[in-house]
Enzyme design. Structure first.
Site, PDB file in Angstrom:
ATOM      1  N   PRO A   2      69.294  -2.566 -72.122  1.00  0.00           N
ATOM      2  CA  PRO A   2      68.254  -2.871 -70.766  1.00  0.00           C
ATOM      3  C   PRO A   2      67.543  -4.161 -70.833  1.00  0.00           C
ATOM      4  O   PRO A   2      67.034  -4.358 -71.859  1.00  0.00           O
ATOM      5  CB  PRO A   2      67.464  -1.592 -70.896  1.00  0.00           C
ATOM      6  CG  PRO A   2      68.512  -0.543 -71.750  1.00  0.00           C
ATOM      7  CD  PRO A   2      69.060  -1.150 -72.752  1.00  0.00           C
ATOM      8  N   GLU A   3      67.665  -4.800 -69.844  1.00  0.00           N
ATOM      9  CA  GLU A   3      66.854  -5.826 -69.572  1.00  0.00           C
ATOM     10  C   GLU A   3      65.778  -5.616 -68.659  1.00  0.00           C
ATOM     11  O   GLU A   3      65.384  -4.528 -68.370  1.00  0.00           O
ATOM     12  CB  GLU A   3      67.875  -7.045 -69.167  1.00  0.00           C
ATOM     13  CG  GLU A   3      69.006  -7.340 -70.114  1.00  0.00           C
ATOM     14  CD  GLU A   3      70.007  -8.072 -69.729  1.00  0.00           C
ATOM     15  OE1 GLU A   3      69.525  -9.348 -68.967  1.00  0.00           O
ATOM     16  OE2 GLU A   3      70.994  -8.235 -69.880  1.00  0.00           O
ATOM     17  N   LYS A  61      61.183  -6.580 -72.191  1.00  0.00           N
ATOM     18  CA  LYS A  61      61.914  -5.351 -72.353  1.00  0.00           C
ATOM     19  C   LYS A  61      61.018  -4.154 -73.195  1.00  0.00           C
ATOM     20  O   LYS A  61      61.865  -3.296 -73.584  1.00  0.00           O
ATOM     21  CB  LYS A  61      63.338  -5.732 -73.373  1.00  0.00           C
ATOM     22  CG  LYS A  61      64.053  -6.816 -72.703  1.00  0.00           C
ATOM     23  CD  LYS A  61      65.107  -7.067 -73.722  1.00  0.00           C
ATOM     24  CE  LYS A  61      66.006  -8.499 -73.174  1.00  0.00           C
ATOM     25  NZ  LYS A  61      67.030  -8.587 -74.139  1.00  0.00           N
ATOM     26  N   HIS A 103      71.409  13.925 -77.542  1.00  0.00           N
ATOM     27  CA  HIS A 103      70.667  13.024 -78.201  1.00  0.00           C
ATOM     28  C   HIS A 103      68.913  13.024 -78.304  1.00  0.00           C
ATOM     29  O   HIS A 103      68.407  11.949 -78.374  1.00  0.00           O
ATOM     30  CB  HIS A 103      71.273  11.611 -78.139  1.00  0.00           C
ATOM     31  CG  HIS A 103      72.887  11.817 -78.394  1.00  0.00           C
ATOM     32  ND1 HIS A 103      73.080  11.648 -79.394  1.00  0.00           N
ATOM     33  CD2 HIS A 103      73.737  11.576 -77.501  1.00  0.00           C
ATOM     34  CE1 HIS A 103      74.708  11.675 -79.530  1.00  0.00           C
ATOM     35  NE2 HIS A 103      74.988  11.596 -78.407  1.00  0.00           N
ATOM     36  N   ARG A 123      72.242   5.963 -79.936  1.00  0.00           N
ATOM     37  CA  ARG A 123      72.509   4.948 -80.966  1.00  0.00           C
ATOM     38  C   ARG A 123      71.281   4.684 -81.844  1.00  0.00           C
ATOM     39  O   ARG A 123      71.373   4.103 -82.910  1.00  0.00           O
ATOM     40  CB  ARG A 123      73.104   3.469 -80.287  1.00  0.00           C
ATOM     41  CG  ARG A 123      74.165   3.723 -79.506  1.00  0.00           C
ATOM     42  CD  ARG A 123      74.814   2.460 -78.954  1.00  0.00           C
ATOM     43  NE  ARG A 123      76.048   2.508 -78.180  1.00  0.00           N
ATOM     44  CZ  ARG A 123      76.621   1.600 -77.509  1.00  0.00           C
ATOM     45  NH1 ARG A 123      76.135   0.396 -77.585  1.00  0.00           N
ATOM     46  NH2 ARG A 123      77.431   1.702 -76.568  1.00  0.00           N
ATOM     47  N   ARG A 165      63.048 -27.743 -75.812  1.00  0.00           N
ATOM     48  CA  ARG A 165      63.813 -27.108 -76.863  1.00  0.00           C
ATOM     49  C   ARG A 165      64.955 -28.050 -77.106  1.00  0.00           C
ATOM     50  O   ARG A 165      65.309 -29.007 -76.475  1.00  0.00           O
ATOM     51  CB  ARG A 165      64.158 -25.824 -76.207  1.00  0.00           C
ATOM     52  CG  ARG A 165      62.970 -24.945 -75.954  1.00  0.00           C
ATOM     53  CD  ARG A 165      62.644 -24.120 -77.492  1.00  0.00           C
ATOM     54  NE  ARG A 165      62.187 -22.869 -77.165  1.00  0.00           N
ATOM     55  CZ  ARG A 165      61.010 -22.640 -76.774  1.00  0.00           C
ATOM     56  NH1 ARG A 165      59.980 -23.761 -76.607  1.00  0.00           N
ATOM     57  NH2 ARG A 165      60.584 -21.385 -76.716  1.00  0.00           N
ATOM     58  N   ARG A 275      78.535 -11.978 -79.023  1.00  0.00           N
ATOM     59  CA  ARG A 275      78.726 -11.394 -77.781  1.00  0.00           C
ATOM     60  C   ARG A 275      79.471 -12.035 -76.993  1.00  0.00           C
ATOM     61  O   ARG A 275      80.268 -12.821 -77.647  1.00  0.00           O
ATOM     62  CB  ARG A 275      77.288 -10.958 -77.061  1.00  0.00           C
ATOM     63  CG  ARG A 275      76.482 -12.228 -76.712  1.00  0.00           C
ATOM     64  CD  ARG A 275      75.178 -11.991 -76.661  1.00  0.00           C
ATOM     65  NE  ARG A 275      73.905 -11.879 -77.756  1.00  0.00           N
ATOM     66  CZ  ARG A 275      72.856 -11.545 -77.732  1.00  0.00           C
ATOM     67  NH1 ARG A 275      72.209 -11.251 -76.455  1.00  0.00           N
ATOM     68  NH2 ARG A 275      72.164 -11.440 -78.879  1.00  0.00           N
TER      69      ARG A 275
END
Length: 291
Positions: A2-3, A61, A103, A123, A165, A275
């Site tokens: 989730p973001e 988050k 769960h 998880r 950066r 990813r």
């Protein structure tokens, strides 16, 4: 994982469902769910009983419930119940007599004997902890930057920091000390909307491009929030157990091999940081030098 939009949907549900209520009992069903509470599960539960939930807040988050100081003459700032949903965590506000989820990891009952709060996590990458004096901002997440939808987010500071950066654009967007709440989904969607390649070196980005990217990320996240977030496998749901609908509006994420809605080119899927990254090779041309 989730973001920001998904976590904000959950925060709003907690605000509706548990703020103003007093904790009567806490059951820890799986020790891993409270592994970040170093004093242990018994201390975790005892720290919450009798505490009243005053606020439901979020940074990036992370979620936390600010608790009302319980002792007269004690600390002016209450404790916090800090949580991270991990890959599959759910915070559900459900009738007390509803069947336990397979769960179920932690259960919270309240003195009004109404709906209870359950932390469910398939998880077990998520977790909860009580942070002493953390009601305003828990110390473990104080280093995290404000998120792009926050009123205290400074666009100019973001643009300057981004350009200083020495990394790729997407890596920078995923850096929670620069901008919080952005993950793989909304990084890809924001970069597509801004027509910028994920591997573009940040030091080559102009101030105008940095601000355009920020505006794109904000726009995408606002739309996702209005749709209840993005749910791919029903592991993310609201506090009422409802899946988000923004998956239907994704332009590039998860659409490798399909046509770009803007130019009809075939969307690429590239390996990225263990990813995937999705982009349009025409709308987001790959720079000669990448990071």
């Amino acid at each position: 994982m989730p973001e920001l939009p998904e976590v904000e949907v959950v925060r709003r549900g907690l605000e509706r469902g548990v703020v103003g209520r007093t904790v009567a009992e806490v059951e820890v069903h799986h020790l891993r769910a409270v592994r970040r509470h170093l004093a242990g599960a018994d201390h975790f539960a005892a720290s919450l009983v009798g505490q009243t939930v005053a606020t439901a807040r979020r940074r990036g988050k992370y979620l936390w419930l600010g608790l009302t100081p319980s002792e007269p003459g004690g600390p002016a700032v209450g404790d916090a119940l800090l949580g991270h949903l991990g890959m599959s965590g759910q915070l559900l506000v459900v009738p007390a007599d509803s069947p336990d989820q397979v769960h179920l990891r932690v259960r919270f009952r309240f003195t009004d004997e109404g709906r209870e709060l359950r932390f469910v996590d398939q998880r077990t990458f998520g977790g909860l902890a009580v942070v002493s004096g953390g009601a305003e901002l828990p110390a473990p997440i104080a280093h995290i930057a404000p998120d792009p939808l926050s009123v205290d987010f400074d666009p100019e500071r973001f643009a300057d920091a981004l350009r200083r950066r020495r990394t790729g654009l997407k890596r920078a967007l995923l850096d929670q000390t620069l901008i919080s709440g952005v993950g793989n989904i909304y990084a890809d969607e924001g970069l597509w909307a801004a027509r910028l390649h994920y591997a573009r070196p940040t030091e080559t980005v102009t101030r105008a491009e940095a601000l355009r990217l920020l505006d794109a990320v904000r726009t995408v996240m606002t739309a996702a929030l209005a749709a209840g977030g993005t749910s791919f496998d029903r592991l993310y749901v609201s506090t009422e157990g409802v899946s988000g609908l923004f998956e239907r509006s994704l332009e590039v994420y998860g659409r490798g091999g399909q046509a770009c809605s803007r130019c009809a080119s075939t969307i690429r899927r590239d390996a990225f940081m263990n990813r995937s990254s999705f982009s349009c090779p025409a709308c987001q041309p790959r720079p000669r030098r990448v990071r």
